[in-house]
Design a protein around this motif. Structure first.
Motif, PDB file in Angstrom:
ATOM      1  N   UNK A   1       2.784  33.534  27.507  1.00 19.56           N
ATOM      2  CA  UNK A   1       1.477  34.189  27.465  1.00 19.56           C
ATOM      3  C   UNK A   1       0.651  33.723  28.654  1.00 19.56           C
ATOM      4  N   UNK A   2       0.030  34.693  29.340  1.00 22.40           N
ATOM      5  CA  UNK A   2      -0.922  34.363  30.397  1.00 22.40           C
ATOM      6  C   UNK A   2      -2.267  34.990  30.026  1.00 22.40           C
ATOM      7  N   UNK A   3      -2.906  35.743  30.922  1.00 20.58           N
ATOM      8  CA  UNK A   3      -4.284  36.174  30.645  1.00 20.58           C
ATOM      9  C   UNK A   3      -4.461  37.681  30.547  1.00 20.58           C
ATOM     10  N   UNK A   4      -3.507  38.328  29.897  1.00 19.91           N
ATOM     11  CA  UNK A   4      -3.676  39.722  29.495  1.00 19.91           C
ATOM     12  C   UNK A   4      -2.897  39.902  28.200  1.00 19.91           C
ATOM     13  N   UNK A   5      -3.101  41.038  27.566  1.00 16.42           N
ATOM     14  CA  UNK A   5      -2.384  41.302  26.331  1.00 16.42           C
ATOM     15  C   UNK A   5      -1.321  42.369  26.616  1.00 16.42           C
ATOM     16  N   UNK A   6      -1.193  43.387  25.834  1.00 19.51           N
ATOM     17  CA  UNK A   6      -0.102  44.332  26.088  1.00 19.51           C
ATOM     18  C   UNK A   6      -0.250  45.032  27.436  1.00 19.51           C
ATOM     19  N   UNK A   7      -1.486  45.332  27.787  1.00 23.31           N
ATOM     20  CA  UNK A   7      -1.760  45.966  29.077  1.00 23.31           C
ATOM     21  C   UNK A   7      -2.907  45.229  29.751  1.00 23.31           C
ATOM     22  N   UNK A   8      -2.943  45.290  31.077  1.00 19.54           N
ATOM     23  CA  UNK A   8      -4.074  44.734  31.810  1.00 19.54           C
ATOM     24  C   UNK A   8      -5.271  45.664  31.624  1.00 19.54           C
ATOM     25  N   UNK A   9      -6.368  45.126  31.098  1.00 17.57           N
ATOM     26  CA  UNK A   9      -7.577  45.926  30.892  1.00 17.57           C
ATOM     27  C   UNK A   9      -8.691  45.548  31.868  1.00 17.57           C
ATOM     28  N   UNK A  10      -8.780  44.263  32.208  1.00 19.40           N
ATOM     29  CA  UNK A  10      -9.832  43.793  33.123  1.00 19.40           C
ATOM     30  C   UNK A  10      -9.154  43.535  34.471  1.00 19.40           C
ATOM     31  N   UNK A  11      -9.139  44.551  35.317  1.00 19.55           N
ATOM     32  CA  UNK A  11      -8.292  44.529  36.513  1.00 19.55           C
ATOM     33  C   UNK A  11      -8.730  43.441  37.492  1.00 19.55           C
ATOM     34  N   UNK A  12     -10.041  43.304  37.742  1.00 23.22           N
ATOM     35  CA  UNK A  12     -10.486  42.301  38.716  1.00 23.22           C
ATOM     36  C   UNK A  12     -10.141  40.885  38.249  1.00 23.22           C
ATOM     37  N   UNK A  13     -10.291  40.623  36.946  1.00 26.62           N
ATOM     38  CA  UNK A  13      -9.933  39.304  36.407  1.00 26.62           C
ATOM     39  C   UNK A  13      -8.427  39.076  36.521  1.00 26.62           C
ATOM     40  N   UNK A  14      -7.658  40.121  36.263  1.00 28.55           N
ATOM     41  CA  UNK A  14      -6.198  40.007  36.354  1.00 28.55           C
ATOM     42  C   UNK A  14      -5.755  39.695  37.769  1.00 28.55           C
ATOM     43  N   UNK A  15      -6.393  40.350  38.745  1.00 26.13           N
ATOM     44  CA  UNK A  15      -6.042  40.077  40.148  1.00 26.13           C
ATOM     45  C   UNK A  15      -6.422  38.660  40.539  1.00 26.13           C
ATOM     46  N   UNK A  16      -7.625  38.268  40.155  1.00 27.61           N
ATOM     47  CA  UNK A  16      -8.114  36.943  40.534  1.00 27.61           C
ATOM     48  C   UNK A  16      -7.245  35.837  39.934  1.00 27.61           C
ATOM     49  N   UNK A  17      -6.842  36.003  38.690  1.00 28.53           N
ATOM     50  CA  UNK A  17      -6.056  34.959  38.018  1.00 28.53           C
ATOM     51  C   UNK A  17      -4.550  35.128  38.197  1.00 28.53           C
ATOM     52  N   UNK A  18      -4.128  36.238  38.821  1.00 24.29           N
ATOM     53  CA  UNK A  18      -2.691  36.518  39.015  1.00 24.29           C
ATOM     54  C   UNK A  18      -1.933  36.463  37.694  1.00 24.29           C
ATOM     55  N   UNK A  19      -2.545  37.004  36.646  1.00 26.38           N
ATOM     56  CA  UNK A  19      -1.946  36.892  35.309  1.00 26.38           C
ATOM     57  C   UNK A  19      -0.587  37.571  35.212  1.00 26.38           C
ATOM     58  N   UNK A  20      -0.430  38.750  35.816  1.00 25.50           N
ATOM     59  CA  UNK A  20       0.852  39.461  35.735  1.00 25.50           C
ATOM     60  C   UNK A  20       1.920  38.710  36.517  1.00 25.50           C
ATOM     61  N   UNK A  21       1.557  38.200  37.697  1.00 30.02           N
ATOM     62  CA  UNK A  21       2.519  37.452  38.511  1.00 30.02           C
ATOM     63  C   UNK A  21       2.967  36.174  37.808  1.00 30.02           C
ATOM     64  N   UNK A  22       2.023  35.487  37.150  1.00 31.52           N
ATOM     65  CA  UNK A  22       2.393  34.258  36.444  1.00 31.52           C
ATOM     66  C   UNK A  22       3.289  34.559  35.247  1.00 31.52           C
ATOM     67  N   UNK A  23       2.992  35.620  34.526  1.00 29.79           N
ATOM     68  CA  UNK A  23       3.838  36.004  33.397  1.00 29.79           C
ATOM     69  C   UNK A  23       5.253  36.315  33.879  1.00 29.79           C
ATOM     70  N   UNK A  24       5.358  37.103  34.941  1.00 30.52           N
ATOM     71  CA  UNK A  24       6.669  37.481  35.467  1.00 30.52           C
ATOM     72  C   UNK A  24       7.444  36.239  35.927  1.00 30.52           C
ATOM     73  N   UNK A  25       6.741  35.326  36.596  1.00 31.87           N
ATOM     74  CA  UNK A  25       7.364  34.094  37.082  1.00 31.87           C
ATOM     75  C   UNK A  25       7.942  33.288  35.918  1.00 31.87           C
ATOM     76  N   UNK A  26       7.167  33.140  34.847  1.00 28.56           N
ATOM     77  CA  UNK A  26       7.639  32.363  33.693  1.00 28.56           C
ATOM     78  C   UNK A  26       8.807  33.046  32.998  1.00 28.56           C
ATOM     79  N   UNK A  27       8.738  34.352  32.851  1.00 26.55           N
ATOM     80  CA  UNK A  27       9.850  35.075  32.221  1.00 26.55           C
ATOM     81  C   UNK A  27      11.128  34.912  33.025  1.00 26.55           C
ATOM     82  N   UNK A  28      11.018  34.922  34.340  1.00 25.42           N
ATOM     83  CA  UNK A  28      12.211  34.698  35.172  1.00 25.42           C
ATOM     84  C   UNK A  28      12.767  33.301  34.977  1.00 25.42           C
ATOM     85  N   UNK A  29      11.869  32.308  34.862  1.00 22.71           N
ATOM     86  CA  UNK A  29      12.331  30.916  34.648  1.00 22.71           C
ATOM     87  C   UNK A  29      13.076  30.784  33.320  1.00 22.71           C
TER      88      UNK A  29
END
Length: 323
Positions: A222-250
């Motif tokens: 779990x990072x900083x979004x739920x099923x879909x990214x809703x707060x786009x600027x916050x998601x970009x700033x925190x790189x929530x999708x990138x961090x989630x993808x990185x952890x899933x790959x690990x």
């Protein structure tokens, strides 16, 4: 940053001393929108009685130790607090000895810097304090570990600050299934992702929100979004999708060994030094709930604590990027 580790089986003079020390800052935060913006004592206590009745006697004792004041009691209820945002990444490594690992990304000047071990109401709990009885992560003597991340949504509703919900889970639950039922039932004032791991290796992540039913998933990350990214600027700033993808790959493609997996939390993209923009990584926590062991980690430093092997003390830690 100065960290402390304190142990007190029942609420008493140590906790009262902590409250007296922290309350002026918490009171300023609690009242920043004005006294009338916060729920009354009666409304707050009634909400606790309705949703978390088992811990009401504990709440009453803490209010007494805090001096019995109206504002302190309302603050300690965690009911409808001011909104607050955090970053955070968390994941479960499901190897031979399952581990819950998390980074807590937040404002360094608005943090308890406290690991608290308690035996309140006969249930041993250790974890990272927020609001002096809430927890942002922790585990109990039944082998249940829990951690939160902000869910990446702006909506503020009627409910509890999630650190108290985590405390309630650890005080009353023994399994991931029980925890999931609580997380689906208790109202939260903002959106959070809460991950739990139990002694039988079962785990789940609850995507909690104030305006819709909680979604209970079998997600190990779990990072900083739920099923879909809703707060786009916050998601970009925190790189929530990138961090989630990185952890899933690990966890899947690379299948890192435990040490390498934990080590990744202390490096980009999981590790953040964006304190000038509001929050960076304050610590990495590692929970081995079946062993009753936890660690707090910073670059180059490991602080080992646990339900049994718990030594009170302090640590002065230099956090990269923090003032």
């Amino acid at each position: 940053m100065h960290w402390r580790a304190l142990s007190e089986d029942s609420p008493g003079p140590k906790w009262a001393g902590l409250f007296a020390e922290y309350w002026p800052d918490y009171k300023r935060w609690w009242l920043k929108e004005g006294d009338s913006a916060r729920a009354s004592y009666l409304v707050s206590r009634r909400a606790l009685e309705d949703h978390m009745p088992e811990i009401v006697p504990l709440y009453d004792k803490l209010c007494e130790l805090a001096g019995g004041g109206d504002q302190a009691a309302r603050f300690l209820s965690f009911y409808c607090p001011p909104p607050y945002l955090a970053g955070c990444s968390q994941a479960i490594w499901t190897g031979e000895e399952p581990v819950l690992v998390r980074n807590y990304d937040y404002n360094a000047n608005a943090f308890d810097s406290l690991v608290l071990r308690t035996n309140w109401q006969g249930r041993r709990v250790v974890g990272t304090s927020d609001g002096l009885w809430g927890l942002v992560d922790g585990m109990n003597d039944a082998g249940l570990a829990i951690s939160l991340t902000f869910g990446g949504r702006r909506i503020v509703g009627t409910g509890f600050g999630v650190p108290l919900i985590l405390r309630y889970v650890l005080q009353t639950c023994t399994t991931a299934e029980e925890a999931g039922a609580v997380l689906a039932r208790v109202p939260t004032h903002m959106s959070y992702n809460v991950t739990v791991l139990d002694a039988k290796r079962n785990f789940l992540t609850a995507m909690m929100a104030p305006d819709r039913p909680a979604i209970i998933t079998h997600a190990a990350v779990a990072t900083n979004h739920q099923e879909n990214v809703e707060w786009i600027s916050h998601a970009r700033f925190t790189a929530t999708v990138e961090r989630e993808r990185f952890l899933l790959q690990r966890l899947t493609l690379h299948r890192d060994p435990e040490d390498k997996f934990i080590g990744a939390f202390l490096r980009p993209p999981l590790y953040s030094t964006a304190f000038s923009a509001g929050f960076g990584t304050l610590y990495t926590a590692v929970y081995r709930p079946r062993l009753g062991e936890m660690e707090v980690r910073w670059p180059g430093t490991v602080w080992r604590l646990g339900l049994d092997a718990f030594q009170e003390g302090g640590r002065r830690v230099q956090i990269p990027g923090a003032a």
